[in-house]
Structure formats: C-alpha cells, structure tokens
Motif scaffolding. Structure first.
Motif, PDB file in Angstrom:
ATOM      1  N   LEU A 118       0.855  -1.184   0.000  1.00 42.15           N
ATOM      2  CA  LEU A 118       0.000   0.000   0.000  1.00 42.15           C
ATOM      3  C   LEU A 118       0.887   1.229   0.000  1.00 42.15           C
ATOM      4  O   LEU A 118       1.741   1.398   0.883  1.00 42.15           O
ATOM      5  CB  LEU A 118      -0.912   0.016   1.225  1.00 42.15           C
ATOM      6  CG  LEU A 118      -1.734   1.301   1.460  1.00 42.15           C
ATOM      7  CD1 LEU A 118      -2.656   1.591   0.283  1.00 42.15           C
ATOM      8  CD2 LEU A 118      -2.517   1.213   2.766  1.00 42.15           C
TER       9      LEU A 118
ATOM     10  N   VAL B 145      -8.337  -1.799   1.395  1.00 42.65           N
ATOM     11  CA  VAL B 145      -7.183  -2.691   1.245  1.00 42.65           C
ATOM     12  C   VAL B 145      -7.483  -4.078   1.792  1.00 42.65           C
ATOM     13  O   VAL B 145      -6.802  -5.055   1.437  1.00 42.65           O
ATOM     14  CB  VAL B 145      -5.932  -2.068   1.908  1.00 42.65           C
ATOM     15  CG1 VAL B 145      -5.919  -2.305   3.417  1.00 42.65           C
ATOM     16  CG2 VAL B 145      -4.648  -2.598   1.281  1.00 42.65           C
TER      17      VAL B 145
ATOM     18  N   ALA C 209      -2.508  -5.241   3.879  1.00 45.63           N
ATOM     19  CA  ALA C 209      -1.218  -4.891   3.290  1.00 45.63           C
ATOM     20  C   ALA C 209      -0.085  -5.588   4.035  1.00 45.63           C
ATOM     21  O   ALA C 209      -0.045  -5.592   5.261  1.00 45.63           O
ATOM     22  CB  ALA C 209      -1.011  -3.377   3.317  1.00 45.63           C
TER      23      ALA C 209
END
Length: 326
Positions: free
Chosen positions: A144, A200, A206
């Motif tokens: 990310l 995400v 991440a």
C-alpha cells in the motif's frame, strides 16, 4: 558558479539565483557539472527553516541531481571526467556544480536522457531502502502506497509492480487515481471519500505500507496491515505525534520502521553508499528494462526555482518537477 540561495526562511520568493563559491572535491569525492536537479518536499521544508541540512552538508537545496563528472578527488576510482551520472545528495543540487561522495553516484541508466535522470536518485533510493531493503517486499505480497501520484509514490508503485507485488495506492483527484492505475496499482483509493483500511482488506490487508503522513495515519495503517506486516514511515505530512495501540501490533506481529535517508552516514551497513550500491545492482536493471522510470510533471529553468516550489506547494503535481541548469 551560480546556485539557488535562501535569502531567509519563508515562502518561495525567498529563493534567489546568486553567485556562490565553486566547491572542490576532497578525497573520495566527485565534482559534477549539474544538468538538472529534482525537487523534493524536503526542499520545501528546508526553505521554510524546518529541515536544516546535516552537519557538514551544503546549505544549498537539492537532494538529487544529474550531470557530467567534472573532476575527481584523491582516491576515486571507477569514474572519469565526462561520465554521465546522477547522484544522491545531502544538499547542493540547486547549483551549477556540486560535490558528492563517489559512493553516492550512479550511472545514467541506458535509454534515459540526462535531465530525466535527475528525478531518480532520491525517490529511487528512498523507496528501495524502505520497501525492499528494510521491509523486504516480495513477489505476491500486497504493497500500500500513500500519496501514489507524487514523486515517491509513482516510483513506489512501479517498483512494487516490477517486484511482482499487488499494489494499492491512495490519491486525491480522479486524474491522480488514474495515474496510479496506469502505473500498475491494482487498487486506487481516494483518500477524500474512501476508507483505505476497508478498501485494502479486499486484497487481504497490506504486507507493506509506505507512509508519508506519519501521525494522522498511524492507527489506521496498523489496522490496514496484514499479520506480520511492516509499516515504513518516511514522512510527517500528517503530523509528528499520535497514540499507537501496541496491543494491536502485538496481536498481528506488526513491525514499524521510521527511516530517513538524508542524515545517514556515507559508509557502513546502513549508510547511503550501501543503499546506492544495492539500488544500482537490483533497481537499475528494472529502470533499463523500462519497468521503472521517473514521472516528470515539468522541467523548469533552475533560476525559476521559486515558481517551481510554488507549483509543488499548490497541489496537483504528478511525479517530479526538475530544475534545469541554464
């Protein structure tokens, strides 16, 4: 020689193109006739008086440049006057000539013009040292990137993609988000109206986060990380101080690094020379294959540095602004 001087800390109009003494290379150093210098947000902070150069470094702005070698100091081998190079600097890039330790210079990658190469050393070494050398991003992991359309962000997206990672990036405008996608981001997240933590999670969380915001994003970054994830903080655009839930980090076995580049020593295992060497051996082939390149928003004459700083501060800049020596 001429260089950009800071008349006094303040707004962009304090920058002036003035005559300065020409630096001479000492032992282990190289003098470079500068073709261009990249602008970084650290330059804006230094101009305002908030980011002084490390002890012994030039007070002139500029953390990266490209040009041709003009002279070699004692003990320098492997380089010759006239070689086309780019360099990671502790300062001094906004000038017609700069002196830099030989360990911090790199050849201009094949297929790249000399001016464009000025936009690569600082962002490349920052991303490489944090995301690859420190956080250990591997193929198949999720990266990310916050601020995906800026100089650091555009470089990080490309490096992540080239490493075989799945990349997510945050940005503000529709144009910025599209740029992130074009560079290889699988997921482009608007920080204005989307929750990056929830977004995400679509990718399983991440494994590595590259963060330029600092305090403002600290808790949410911890929430967005997958188990055994790594948060690499490289900036404080969102503040310096925040509370952190250590319990959240313990349960998920999270790691956090807060690493600057400019103040590192030249030598040693964590020095700039080691970073430049690793970037040369592993990142430069990606650049020469066209997998990673500087995204250049504009090229401006170096005497117009004040206008360039104002442009970067106004927002909407994608990638790098380069200052060309007249």
């Amino acid at each position: 020689m001429y260089a950009i001087s800071i008349r006094e800390p303040g707004e962009p109009d304090v920058l002036e193109w003035t005559e300065r003494p020409e630096p001479q290379p000492g032992p282990g150093e190289v003098a470079i006739d500068v073709a261009a210098a990249g602008i970084n947000r650290a330059d804006l902070a230094q101009r305002k008086g908030a980011y002084p150069p490390p002890q012994g470094a030039s007070e002139i702005l500029g953390l990266e440049c490209s040009g041709t070698i003009a002279a070699l100091g004692d003990g320098v081998t492997g380089w010759q006057p006239g070689d086309r190079v780019c360099a990671l600097l502790a300062g001094g890039g906004y000038a017609e000539r700069v002196v830099v330790p030989a360990a911090q210079i790199l050849p201009v990658p094949g297929g790249m013009d000399l001016v464009e190469a000025a936009g690569l050393p600082e962002v490349g070494c920052t991303v490489w040292s944090n995301v690859i050398m420190e956080a250990g991003l591997r193929s198949g992991q999720v990266l990310l990137v916050h601020g995906g359309s800026g100089g650091i962000g555009t470089c990080a997206i490309q490096i992540g993609k080239a490493m075989g990672a799945r990349v997510a990036a945050t940005a503000g405008s529709a144009e910025s988000l599209q740029l992130c996608r074009d560079l290889g981001a699988e997921l482009a997240i608007s920080y204005r109206d989307q929750d990056f933590v929830e977004e995400v999670k679509q990718l399983g969380g991440a494994d590595v986060i590259l963060d330029n915001m600092g305090a403002e994003y600290l808790d949410r970054n911890a929430s967005a990380l997958a188990p055994d994830g790594h948060l690499a903080v490289i900036g404080m655009q969102g503040g310096r101080k925040a509370e952190l839930d250590i319990g959240k980090m313990l349960v998920k076995r999270l790691r956090m690094s807060v690493l600057g580049l400019r103040g590192r020593p030249v030598d040693g295992p964590n020095g700039k020379g080691a970073i430049v060497s690793d970037a040369h051996s592993r990142l430069w082939p990606m650049v020469e294959r066209g997998e990673v390149r500087p995204i250049v928003h504009d090229r401006m004459p170096m005497p117009d540095a004040a206008k360039a700083h104002a442009l970067l501060e106004s927002g909407g800049v994608h990638g790098k602004i380069l200052l060309q020596v007249p």
